[in-house]
Design a protein around this motif. Sequence first.
Motif, PDB file in Angstrom:
ATOM      1  N   VAL A 127       0.848  -1.194   0.000  1.00 49.57           N
ATOM      2  CA  VAL A 127       0.000   0.000   0.000  1.00 49.57           C
ATOM      3  C   VAL A 127       0.881   1.241   0.000  1.00 49.57           C
ATOM      4  O   VAL A 127       2.029   1.208   0.447  1.00 49.57           O
ATOM      5  CB  VAL A 127      -0.950   0.065   1.223  1.00 49.57           C
ATOM      6  CG1 VAL A 127      -1.950  -1.055   1.207  1.00 49.57           C
ATOM      7  CG2 VAL A 127      -0.158   0.067   2.522  1.00 49.57           C
ATOM      8  N   ALA A 128       0.317   2.350  -0.500  1.00 47.20           N
ATOM      9  CA  ALA A 128       1.015   3.638  -0.468  1.00 47.20           C
ATOM     10  C   ALA A 128      -0.017   4.753  -0.434  1.00 47.20           C
ATOM     11  O   ALA A 128      -1.103   4.633  -1.005  1.00 47.20           O
ATOM     12  CB  ALA A 128       1.916   3.797  -1.689  1.00 47.20           C
ATOM     13  N   SER A 129       0.339   5.833   0.260  1.00 44.92           N
ATOM     14  CA  SER A 129      -0.531   7.002   0.327  1.00 44.92           C
ATOM     15  C   SER A 129       0.313   8.217   0.700  1.00 44.92           C
ATOM     16  O   SER A 129       1.337   8.086   1.376  1.00 44.92           O
ATOM     17  CB  SER A 129      -1.630   6.790   1.381  1.00 44.92           C
ATOM     18  OG  SER A 129      -2.485   7.919   1.462  1.00 44.92           O
ATOM     19  N   THR A 130      -0.105   9.382   0.249  1.00 46.63           N
ATOM     20  CA  THR A 130       0.591  10.608   0.638  1.00 46.63           C
ATOM     21  C   THR A 130      -0.019  11.189   1.915  1.00 46.63           C
ATOM     22  O   THR A 130       0.548  12.087   2.517  1.00 46.63           O
ATOM     23  CB  THR A 130       0.511  11.666  -0.485  1.00 46.63           C
ATOM     24  OG1 THR A 130      -0.867  11.909  -0.780  1.00 46.63           O
ATOM     25  CG2 THR A 130       1.222  11.193  -1.741  1.00 46.63           C
ATOM     26  N   ASN A 131      -1.168  10.652   2.315  1.00 47.10           N
ATOM     27  CA  ASN A 131      -1.850  11.103   3.524  1.00 47.10           C
ATOM     28  C   ASN A 131      -1.476  10.182   4.686  1.00 47.10           C
ATOM     29  O   ASN A 131      -1.725   8.974   4.631  1.00 47.10           O
ATOM     30  CB  ASN A 131      -3.369  11.097   3.295  1.00 47.10           C
ATOM     31  CG  ASN A 131      -4.137  11.594   4.492  1.00 47.10           C
ATOM     32  OD1 ASN A 131      -4.299  10.885   5.481  1.00 47.10           O
ATOM     33  ND2 ASN A 131      -4.614  12.828   4.411  1.00 47.10           N
ATOM     34  N   THR A 132      -0.888  10.741   5.728  1.00 47.84           N
ATOM     35  CA  THR A 132      -0.370   9.928   6.834  1.00 47.84           C
ATOM     36  C   THR A 132      -1.456   9.112   7.532  1.00 47.84           C
ATOM     37  O   THR A 132      -1.290   7.912   7.768  1.00 47.84           O
ATOM     38  CB  THR A 132       0.333  10.822   7.880  1.00 47.84           C
ATOM     39  OG1 THR A 132       1.374  11.551   7.225  1.00 47.84           O
ATOM     40  CG2 THR A 132       0.931   9.988   9.000  1.00 47.84           C
ATOM     41  N   LYS A 133      -2.581   9.727   7.871  1.00 43.96           N
ATOM     42  CA  LYS A 133      -3.658   9.003   8.569  1.00 43.96           C
ATOM     43  C   LYS A 133      -4.205   7.882   7.690  1.00 43.96           C
ATOM     44  O   LYS A 133      -4.432   6.765   8.155  1.00 43.96           O
ATOM     45  CB  LYS A 133      -4.770   9.972   8.959  1.00 43.96           C
ATOM     46  CG  LYS A 133      -5.879   9.318   9.783  1.00 43.96           C
ATOM     47  CD  LYS A 133      -6.849  10.343  10.325  1.00 43.96           C
ATOM     48  CE  LYS A 133      -7.967   9.700  11.119  1.00 43.96           C
ATOM     49  NZ  LYS A 133      -7.507   8.886  12.245  1.00 43.96           N
ATOM     50  N   ASP A 134      -4.422   8.199   6.421  1.00 46.42           N
ATOM     51  CA  ASP A 134      -4.911   7.199   5.479  1.00 46.42           C
ATOM     52  C   ASP A 134      -3.921   6.040   5.376  1.00 46.42           C
ATOM     53  O   ASP A 134      -4.309   4.873   5.357  1.00 46.42           O
ATOM     54  CB  ASP A 134      -5.121   7.853   4.110  1.00 46.42           C
ATOM     55  CG  ASP A 134      -5.641   6.885   3.070  1.00 46.42           C
ATOM     56  OD1 ASP A 134      -6.711   6.272   3.298  1.00 46.42           O
ATOM     57  OD2 ASP A 134      -5.005   6.731   2.013  1.00 46.42           O
ATOM     58  N   PHE A 135      -2.638   6.371   5.330  1.00 46.48           N
ATOM     59  CA  PHE A 135      -1.584   5.361   5.218  1.00 46.48           C
ATOM     60  C   PHE A 135      -1.634   4.378   6.387  1.00 46.48           C
ATOM     61  O   PHE A 135      -1.660   3.162   6.195  1.00 46.48           O
ATOM     62  CB  PHE A 135      -0.219   6.051   5.158  1.00 46.48           C
ATOM     63  CG  PHE A 135       0.946   5.104   5.249  1.00 46.48           C
ATOM     64  CD1 PHE A 135       1.235   4.239   4.204  1.00 46.48           C
ATOM     65  CD2 PHE A 135       1.746   5.078   6.384  1.00 46.48           C
ATOM     66  CE1 PHE A 135       2.316   3.365   4.285  1.00 46.48           C
ATOM     67  CE2 PHE A 135       2.818   4.201   6.474  1.00 46.48           C
ATOM     68  CZ  PHE A 135       3.111   3.347   5.420  1.00 46.48           C
ATOM     69  N   TYR A 136      -1.692   4.889   7.613  1.00 47.77           N
ATOM     70  CA  TYR A 136      -1.716   4.009   8.777  1.00 47.77           C
ATOM     71  C   TYR A 136      -3.005   3.194   8.851  1.00 47.77           C
ATOM     72  O   TYR A 136      -3.008   2.051   9.329  1.00 47.77           O
ATOM     73  CB  TYR A 136      -1.505   4.811  10.064  1.00 47.77           C
ATOM     74  CG  TYR A 136      -0.064   5.229  10.248  1.00 47.77           C
ATOM     75  CD1 TYR A 136       0.940   4.270  10.373  1.00 47.77           C
ATOM     76  CD2 TYR A 136       0.302   6.568  10.281  1.00 47.77           C
ATOM     77  CE1 TYR A 136       2.265   4.633  10.527  1.00 47.77           C
ATOM     78  CE2 TYR A 136       1.628   6.945  10.436  1.00 47.77           C
ATOM     79  CZ  TYR A 136       2.607   5.973  10.559  1.00 47.77           C
ATOM     80  OH  TYR A 136       3.914   6.334  10.698  1.00 47.77           O
ATOM     81  N   ASN A 137      -4.104   3.755   8.376  1.00 48.95           N
ATOM     82  CA  ASN A 137      -5.358   2.991   8.317  1.00 48.95           C
ATOM     83  C   ASN A 137      -5.223   1.808   7.366  1.00 48.95           C
ATOM     84  O   ASN A 137      -5.653   0.688   7.673  1.00 48.95           O
ATOM     85  CB  ASN A 137      -6.521   3.884   7.872  1.00 48.95           C
ATOM     86  CG  ASN A 137      -6.963   4.847   8.950  1.00 48.95           C
ATOM     87  OD1 ASN A 137      -6.720   4.636  10.122  1.00 48.95           O
ATOM     88  ND2 ASN A 137      -7.617   5.929   8.542  1.00 48.95           N
ATOM     89  N   LEU A 138      -4.622   2.043   6.194  1.00 48.79           N
ATOM     90  CA  LEU A 138      -4.439   0.986   5.202  1.00 48.79           C
ATOM     91  C   LEU A 138      -3.513  -0.110   5.739  1.00 48.79           C
ATOM     92  O   LEU A 138      -3.779  -1.298   5.570  1.00 48.79           O
ATOM     93  CB  LEU A 138      -3.861   1.566   3.908  1.00 48.79           C
ATOM     94  CG  LEU A 138      -4.779   2.497   3.117  1.00 48.79           C
ATOM     95  CD1 LEU A 138      -4.008   3.179   1.999  1.00 48.79           C
ATOM     96  CD2 LEU A 138      -5.972   1.728   2.546  1.00 48.79           C
TER      97      LEU A 138
END
Length: 204
Positions: A127-138
């Motif tokens: 997984v990858a995301s530029t949004n920190t909260k979204d990243f940890y949720n994923l």
Amino acid sequence: MSEFFFSSFSRVTRPLLKLTKKHFSSLGFEKVSEEFIPEWKSNAVLFRHRKTGAEVMSVSNNDENKVFGIVFRTPPKDSTGIAHILEHSVLCGSRKYPLKEPFVVMKGSLHTYLNASTYADRTCYKVASTNTKDFYNLVDVYLDAVFFPRCVEDFQTFQQEGWHFELNDSSEDITYKGVVFNEMKGVYSQPDRILYRASQRASF
């Protein structure tokens, strides 16, 4: 031994990914190596869990994407596609997220990459995301899925993702159905994949 790591790693997932190198020791990890990779402009640090031998690599650079991947060795004993079926099945709900298809729900997140792949000798969940909260949720969803999948208690998940017999009308022939079954039918009908598979068999 493995059970200790699974349960502990699930509890420390968020702090583990946020902590600096000096904190890894308190979580049972030891630093194995550290190297700067010029072509990627990245600093890579490899840690190993003292009790289980599990490895964690931290790679730091200026990319705005936050990337996470968990990889399992899945060397096959035959060509039945068990590792690929398991890859699909573990993403059909978990202990903490008992949804039928959490993977579909996650596609509505802010991710920049979301996938799982089965190779000849390993299975990866990335997984990858530029949004920190979204990243940890994923990351939380993925780790709960691979360590506590609902499919171990629901045999129908394997039939759905792998293969099963289907009969819609008594006058018709029985057919094979299944998510991975249909996916691989498509893959193995492509000329380049047929050539690649034949080359692999000849080589190995």
